[in-house]
Design a protein around this motif. Structure first.
Motif, short mmCIF file in Angstrom:
data_model
loop_
_atom_site.label_atom_id
_atom_site.label_comp_id
_atom_site.label_asym_id
_atom_site.label_seq_id
_atom_site.Cartn_x
_atom_site.Cartn_y
_atom_site.Cartn_z
N ALA A 82 0.73 -1.36 -0.10
CA ALA A 82 0.03 0.01 -0.16
C ALA A 82 0.93 1.43 0.01
O ALA A 82 2.17 1.21 0.33
CB ALA A 82 -0.98 -0.02 1.18
N ILE A 83 0.33 2.54 -0.48
CA ILE A 83 1.18 3.64 -0.45
C ILE A 83 0.10 4.60 -0.02
O ILE A 83 -1.05 4.87 -0.19
CB ILE A 83 1.43 3.94 -2.05
CG1 ILE A 83 2.55 5.11 -1.84
CG2 ILE A 83 0.29 4.26 -2.84
CD1 ILE A 83 3.03 5.52 -3.36
N GLN A 84 0.72 5.63 0.64
CA GLN A 84 0.27 6.84 1.13
C GLN A 84 0.65 8.00 0.65
O GLN A 84 1.72 8.38 0.94
CB GLN A 84 0.24 6.80 2.74
CG GLN A 84 -0.56 7.89 3.46
CD GLN A 84 -0.65 7.82 4.82
OE1 GLN A 84 0.22 7.12 5.70
NE2 GLN A 84 -1.51 8.39 5.58
N ILE A 85 -0.11 8.70 -0.15
CA ILE A 85 0.24 10.06 -0.92
C ILE A 85 0.80 11.13 0.14
O ILE A 85 1.87 11.65 -0.02
CB ILE A 85 -0.65 10.18 -1.87
CG1 ILE A 85 -1.14 9.26 -2.89
CG2 ILE A 85 -0.23 11.46 -2.98
CD1 ILE A 85 0.10 8.70 -3.73
N THR A 86 0.04 11.24 0.86
CA THR A 86 0.10 12.41 2.03
C THR A 86 -0.07 11.81 3.25
O THR A 86 -0.82 10.89 3.57
CB THR A 86 -0.61 13.49 1.68
OG1 THR A 86 -2.15 13.24 1.79
CG2 THR A 86 -0.50 14.23 0.06
N PRO A 87 0.44 12.51 4.16
CA PRO A 87 0.05 12.05 5.57
C PRO A 87 -1.46 12.04 6.09
O PRO A 87 -1.78 11.24 6.71
CB PRO A 87 0.98 12.89 6.50
CG PRO A 87 2.05 13.29 5.44
CD PRO A 87 1.52 13.68 4.39
N SER A 89 -3.81 11.50 3.79
CA SER A 89 -4.68 10.83 2.96
C SER A 89 -4.58 9.49 3.40
O SER A 89 -3.63 8.95 3.90
CB SER A 89 -4.22 11.11 1.44
OG SER A 89 -2.94 10.45 1.27
N PRO A 90 -5.68 8.52 2.92
CA PRO A 90 -5.62 7.04 3.50
C PRO A 90 -4.64 6.24 2.79
O PRO A 90 -4.21 6.82 1.25
CB PRO A 90 -7.16 6.58 3.12
CG PRO A 90 -7.48 7.68 2.26
CD PRO A 90 -6.89 9.13 2.37
N ALA A 91 -4.03 5.37 3.15
CA ALA A 91 -3.20 4.42 2.38
C ALA A 91 -4.05 3.76 1.14
O ALA A 91 -5.41 3.50 1.25
CB ALA A 91 -2.83 3.35 3.23
N PHE A 92 -3.41 3.76 -0.08
CA PHE A 92 -3.82 3.34 -1.31
C PHE A 92 -3.25 2.00 -1.31
O PHE A 92 -2.13 1.71 -1.64
CB PHE A 92 -3.64 3.95 -2.48
CG PHE A 92 -4.18 3.53 -3.58
CD1 PHE A 92 -5.47 3.50 -4.20
CD2 PHE A 92 -3.11 3.02 -4.69
CE1 PHE A 92 -5.96 2.99 -5.22
CE2 PHE A 92 -3.53 2.62 -5.69
CZ PHE A 92 -5.14 2.49 -6.21
N ALA A 93 -4.01 0.72 -1.31
CA ALA A 93 -3.53 -0.62 -1.63
C ALA A 93 -3.52 -0.84 -3.21
O ALA A 93 -4.21 -0.54 -4.18
CB ALA A 93 -4.58 -1.71 -0.96
N PHE A 94 -2.24 -1.58 -3.61
CA PHE A 94 -2.09 -1.96 -4.82
C PHE A 94 -2.80 -3.24 -5.42
O PHE A 94 -2.88 -3.59 -6.51
CB PHE A 94 -0.67 -2.20 -5.00
CG PHE A 94 0.19 -0.87 -5.19
CD1 PHE A 94 0.34 -0.36 -6.45
CD2 PHE A 94 0.58 -0.28 -4.09
CE1 PHE A 94 0.90 1.14 -6.45
CE2 PHE A 94 1.63 1.00 -4.16
CZ PHE A 94 1.58 1.51 -5.16
N THR A 95 -3.35 -3.90 -4.45
CA THR A 95 -3.94 -5.19 -4.82
C THR A 95 -5.11 -5.44 -3.68
O THR A 95 -5.30 -4.75 -2.84
CB THR A 95 -3.25 -6.20 -4.92
OG1 THR A 95 -4.00 -7.51 -5.34
CG2 THR A 95 -2.33 -6.63 -3.73
N THR A 96 -5.57 -6.59 -3.73
CA THR A 96 -6.49 -7.02 -2.63
C THR A 96 -6.05 -8.30 -2.25
O THR A 96 -5.18 -9.05 -2.50
CB THR A 96 -8.16 -7.29 -3.05
OG1 THR A 96 -7.74 -8.37 -4.32
CG2 THR A 96 -8.35 -6.20 -3.97
#
Length: 451
Positions: A82-87, A89-96
């Motif tokens: 997962a990646i978090q663009i800004t502190p 913003s919520p974490a964005f998962a690359f898959t499930t």
């Protein structure tokens, strides 16, 4: 009572003691062959092997066609990136965590350098070889059944002849006993007659033992009459009066008359040698299978090309948690460069195997032809011997009858009667033996001839 009637009474008396309750084993030549085929484990095994080889050839052929499968997979990932663009913003998962895919897939080897095609041809040749082997086994079983049947016929005929001679010797001994009591014969004649009677009795017992062994051999091949007791058998037209030294019959064997079998088998002597008989074609097809296998292995020097196409229902769609229908087409090309000589030596081994099979076939063909020629020569000679043997048996029977009549008139010694009786039984047994030897050679000819 006139003395001449004693002989007739002794000859006819056993017929009154026929045992109707004695088990009987009745079998024709055709029934023996049919039963041996139906019950032979070897024949069943050969047929199953031939059928299995046919199925194997069809299985190899299936590799020439595309393969259609339904493929599916499921995976659960405990940790996913997962990646978090800004502190903030919520974490964005690359898959499930849950992932799956399912759908049809087609694969096909478009080019194999002839490997698959030649492998199929090799399997077909092997299937033909196994089919020919099964046919060869069928011929062997038929020949074995006929030979066993003919030996049983010979043993049965010998029992009949020795039983007939035994009854004549008993009648003669009874007649000479009366003549001795009346002072018309010497004691040496009485003792000689008794000795002849005992000798013929012993020969009859041995003939019955030989028939028992022949019946067991025939039953072993045909599986007929296995529950019966052939310890003391007798021939169908022979009636033996049980005594302490002549055991009662435990089995009556009824077979085809020898002349019927001769009439049935006589045309077999006109058949020609079969240069393509099953045992030879078996080796030819094995050689062909080895050659095809060599060609299949030679295909290993060429590249192989496989194509693949699939239509899959997948989840997730990359980083997006949604279902997607994925279409895919691909190809795979493989070119062998170095294998340490495996293909080369494997090809050479199969070629040498093919050459060995061809040499084996050539030798087998020569051996079978020699056997056919020997059987034909024997059959030709035995036909002439048969005529002579039966003529000699007829003459010996007539001489024996005339000599005994002359003896009763005091014109000959009993020694002359003994000699005539011995020659008669020997001539009759020799005639029967010649008939069966001819049947054996005709059966051998048929097994090696065209059908």
């Amino acid at each position: 009572m006139p003395k001449g009637t004693h002989l007739l009474i002794i000859l006819l008396a056993p017929a009154l003691a026929c045992g109707a309750d004695i088990p009987r084993l009745t079998m024709t030549l055709d029934q023996a062959v049919q039963a041996s085929m139906e019950t032979s484990d070897q024949w069943k095994s050969a047929r199953h092997e031939a059928e299995g080889a046919q199925d194997q050839a069809m299985a190899v052929r299936g590799r020439l066609f595309p393969s259609l499968n339904i493929d599916g997979s499921y995976t659960y990932l405990a940790e996913i990136p997962a990646i978090q663009i800004t502190p903030q913003s919520p974490a964005f998962a690359f898959t499930t965590h849950n992932q799956y895919s399912i759908g049809p897939e087609v694969t096909w080897m478009v080019f194999s350098g002839g490997t698959l095609t030649q492998a199929w041809r090799a399997s077909e040749a092997n299937a033909r070889a196994q089919s020919q082997q099964a046919e060869a086994v069928r011929r062997q079983i038929r020949l074995a059944a006929r030979l066993a049947y003919f030996q049983a016929q010979l043993a049965s005929e010998q029992v009949r002849l020795y039983a007939e001679s035994y009854r004549v010797e008993r009648a003669q001994y009874h007649d000479i006993s009366i003549r001795y009591q009346n002072g018309e014969s010497a004691r040496v004649d009485l003792l000689s007659a008794e000795q002849d009677l005992l000798s013929r009795q012993n020969e009859l017992l041995q003939a019955r033992a030989n028939l028992a062994a022949a019946i067991r051999d025939l039953s072993s091949i045909t599986r007929q009459g296995e529950a019966l007791d052939p310890t003391w058998p007798s021939e169908g037209n022979t009636v033996l009066e049980p005594t302490a030294e002549m055991p009662a019959s435990t089995l009556i064997l009824i077979l085809d008359p020898l002349h019927d079998s001769l009439s049935r088998m006589d045309p077999k002597g006109l058949l020609l040698f079969d240069p393509h008989q099953p045992s030879l074609e078996y080796l030819s097809n094995l050689a062909e299978s080895a050659r095809r296998t060599a060609q299949s292995l030679e295909g290993g020097h060429w590249p192989t090309l496989n194509v693949l196409a699939s239509l899959m229902r997948e989840y997730p769609n990359g980083p997006i948690a949604e279902n997607v229908t994925q279409k895919m087409v691909g190809a795979n090309l493989s070119l062998p460069l170095f294998a340490g000589g495996q293909t080369q030596y494997a090809v050479r081994a199969q070629k040498r195997q093919a050459e060995a099979m061809e040499e084996n076939r050539a030798q087998t063909a020569r051996t079978l032809l020699d056997s056919w020629l020997k059987a034909r020569d024997q059959a030709v000679s035995l036909r002439v011997q048969q005529i002579i043997a039966h003529r000699a048996a007829d003459r010996a029977t007539e001489v024996s009858r005339l000599r005994y009549q002359a003896y009763r008139l005091g014109q000959l010694r009993y020694l002359d009667v003994e000699d005539a009786d011995l020659r008669e039984i020997q001539a009759k047994v020799q005639a029967a033996t010649t008939d069966v030897n001819l049947l054996v050679q005709l059966a051998n000819l048929e097994s090696l001839s065209e059908e």
